[in-house]
Design a protein around this motif. Sequence first.
Motif, short mmCIF file in Angstrom:
data_model
loop_
_atom_site.label_atom_id
_atom_site.label_comp_id
_atom_site.label_asym_id
_atom_site.label_seq_id
_atom_site.Cartn_x
_atom_site.Cartn_y
_atom_site.Cartn_z
N ARG A 128 -13.00 14.44 13.60
CA ARG A 128 -12.33 13.27 13.73
C ARG A 128 -12.25 12.66 12.21
NH1 ARG A 128 -12.20 9.43 17.95
NH2 ARG A 128 -12.05 7.41 17.10
N TYR A 129 -11.02 12.39 12.12
CA TYR A 129 -10.68 11.86 10.89
C TYR A 129 -10.42 10.64 10.37
CZ TYR A 129 -9.32 17.03 10.07
OH TYR A 129 -9.45 18.59 10.25
N HIS A 130 -11.08 10.16 9.43
CA HIS A 130 -10.96 8.60 9.11
C HIS A 130 -10.44 8.72 7.72
CE1 HIS A 130 -14.26 7.50 11.89
NE2 HIS A 130 -14.51 8.74 11.88
N LEU A 131 -9.63 7.26 7.56
CA LEU A 131 -9.08 6.85 6.22
C LEU A 131 -10.10 6.61 5.41
CD1 LEU A 131 -6.20 6.71 4.90
CD2 LEU A 131 -6.29 4.19 5.68
N SER A 132 -10.32 7.10 3.97
CA SER A 132 -11.16 6.61 3.04
C SER A 132 -10.66 5.47 2.34
CB SER A 132 -11.42 7.60 2.24
OG SER A 132 -10.37 8.14 1.19
N ASP A 133 -11.31 4.84 1.46
CA ASP A 133 -10.97 3.86 0.72
C ASP A 133 -9.87 4.08 -0.38
OD1 ASP A 133 -12.87 1.92 1.70
OD2 ASP A 133 -14.26 2.17 0.25
N GLU A 134 -10.18 5.41 -0.92
CA GLU A 134 -9.20 6.21 -1.84
C GLU A 134 -7.58 6.25 -0.95
OE1 GLU A 134 -11.82 7.19 -1.46
OE2 GLU A 134 -13.00 7.09 -3.54
N GLY A 135 -7.82 6.68 0.23
CA GLY A 135 -6.71 7.17 1.31
C GLY A 135 -5.97 5.52 1.58
N ARG A 136 -6.80 4.46 1.61
CA ARG A 136 -6.24 3.36 1.92
C ARG A 136 -5.37 2.82 0.90
NH1 ARG A 136 -7.68 0.82 6.30
NH2 ARG A 136 -9.68 1.96 6.33
N ALA A 137 -5.81 3.12 -0.41
CA ALA A 137 -5.18 2.75 -1.41
C ALA A 137 -3.80 3.21 -1.66
CB ALA A 137 -6.12 2.69 -2.73
N HIS A 138 -4.19 4.61 -1.52
CA HIS A 138 -2.85 5.51 -1.54
C HIS A 138 -1.83 4.88 -0.69
CE1 HIS A 138 -0.23 8.91 -2.15
NE2 HIS A 138 -0.23 9.10 -1.19
N VAL A 139 -1.99 4.52 0.60
CA VAL A 139 -1.05 4.20 1.73
C VAL A 139 -0.64 2.70 1.04
CG1 VAL A 139 -0.99 2.98 3.88
CG2 VAL A 139 -2.29 5.37 3.58
N GLN A 140 -1.51 1.85 0.74
CA GLN A 140 -0.84 0.44 0.19
C GLN A 140 0.37 0.66 -0.88
OE1 GLN A 140 -1.53 -2.16 1.63
NE2 GLN A 140 0.03 -3.38 0.56
N ALA A 141 -0.30 1.85 -1.64
CA ALA A 141 0.74 1.86 -3.04
C ALA A 141 2.13 2.69 -2.48
CB ALA A 141 0.15 2.85 -3.90
N ASN A 142 2.05 3.14 -1.35
CA ASN A 142 3.27 3.67 -0.84
C ASN A 142 3.77 3.13 0.58
OD1 ASN A 142 3.82 6.64 -2.59
ND2 ASN A 142 1.68 6.20 -2.27
N ARG A 143 3.51 1.91 0.78
CA ARG A 143 3.79 1.21 2.02
C ARG A 143 5.26 1.16 2.30
NH1 ARG A 143 0.63 0.42 5.79
NH2 ARG A 143 -0.90 -0.45 4.27
N ASP A 144 5.98 0.93 1.22
CA ASP A 144 7.44 1.11 1.57
C ASP A 144 8.11 2.35 2.04
OD1 ASP A 144 10.21 -0.50 1.59
OD2 ASP A 144 10.59 0.98 0.07
N ARG A 145 7.65 3.16 1.40
CA ARG A 145 7.84 4.71 1.67
C ARG A 145 7.49 5.02 3.25
NH1 ARG A 145 5.28 9.63 -0.92
NH2 ARG A 145 6.14 11.34 0.49
N LEU A 146 6.35 4.67 3.30
CA LEU A 146 5.70 4.91 4.80
C LEU A 146 6.69 4.20 5.82
CD1 LEU A 146 3.71 6.22 6.65
CD2 LEU A 146 2.16 4.10 6.09
N THR A 147 6.82 2.98 5.53
CA THR A 147 7.70 2.10 6.55
C THR A 147 8.85 2.86 7.00
OG1 THR A 147 6.77 -0.13 5.84
CG2 THR A 147 8.79 -0.32 6.91
N LEU A 148 9.79 3.44 5.67
CA LEU A 148 10.94 4.03 5.91
C LEU A 148 10.59 5.52 6.71
CD1 LEU A 148 12.54 3.82 2.45
CD2 LEU A 148 13.20 2.40 4.62
N LEU A 149 9.75 6.07 6.43
CA LEU A 149 9.41 7.30 7.23
C LEU A 149 9.10 7.07 8.59
CD1 LEU A 149 6.91 8.98 4.50
CD2 LEU A 149 9.38 9.90 5.12
N PHE A 150 8.29 6.07 9.08
CA PHE A 150 8.17 5.84 10.40
C PHE A 150 9.42 5.12 11.06
CE2 PHE A 150 3.34 4.99 10.11
CZ PHE A 150 3.21 6.29 10.29
N GLY A 151 10.18 4.29 10.17
CA GLY A 151 11.72 3.90 10.65
C GLY A 151 12.39 4.92 11.27
N ARG A 152 12.59 6.04 10.41
CA ARG A 152 13.04 7.25 10.63
C ARG A 152 12.96 7.94 11.86
NH1 ARG A 152 13.74 10.63 5.07
NH2 ARG A 152 15.14 9.05 3.93
N LEU A 153 11.64 7.96 12.23
CA LEU A 153 11.10 8.56 13.52
C LEU A 153 11.54 7.70 14.65
CD1 LEU A 153 7.55 9.68 12.95
CD2 LEU A 153 9.29 11.10 13.24
#
Length: 233
Positions: A128-153
């Motif tokens: 079972r995979y969990h998001l680490s603190d480092e992963g959370r920071a990475h997601v936050q730093a790439n929030r706009d890109r993630l929003t666009l990727l999910f928007g494409r889906l």
Amino acid sequence: MHFFHPFFTAGRRWNPGAVFHAMGGRHGGGHGGFPGRGGRHGHGGHGDDGANDDQGWMRGRKFGADDLQLMLLGILEQNPSHGYQLIKALGDMSSGFYTPSPGMVYPALTYLEELGYATVELEGAKKRYHLSDEGRAHVQANRDRLTLLFGRLKHVSRKMEWMRRAWTGQPAETGREGEDRATGWLPEYVQARQALRNALLRREDADPAEQRRIAAILARAIAEIEGNAQDQG
């Protein structure tokens, strides 16, 4: 002679997989090297040049290894998940039009664990995979890109549903505001998008001065659209 369209199977049944392949995509994200290890797929989701569909799912809208990794982290941000649950989440988000294979997802998860972006909790033989603190920071730093990727889906899911009804002749069910219940799109919204696309196609041979004029118009429109989105957010 019987006309046969690849979007339908025998008996004119809707065949979304054929649509998917006809548009240049592949289920499962295709083939490629180990995610995140460099190579030509490292940033496959940022260009709309339509080239190199090896990891593509739709021509000009392909996902690279970095994109898949970021989307996996985005899902883990919401809920810790098993690998198969992550695959299902991506499939559900795109109505089955982007379902990466286990052969892509599990190496990506291993790499995210190596980076320290994800941690693993053992549940018997399952991980079972969990998001680490480092992963959370990475997601936050790439929030706009993630929003666009999910928007494409989400967009390809809605577009395929729109096409399915167009080909099968199924009437749309509308909501109180006149929006299509299945896609959430208003008819005037769809018409405006198509009109813009057609207008740009008509000016395909515009000279540099005209291209600059069009670019300025589009820049103003983009600023207004994004400004309204921020106000509503």
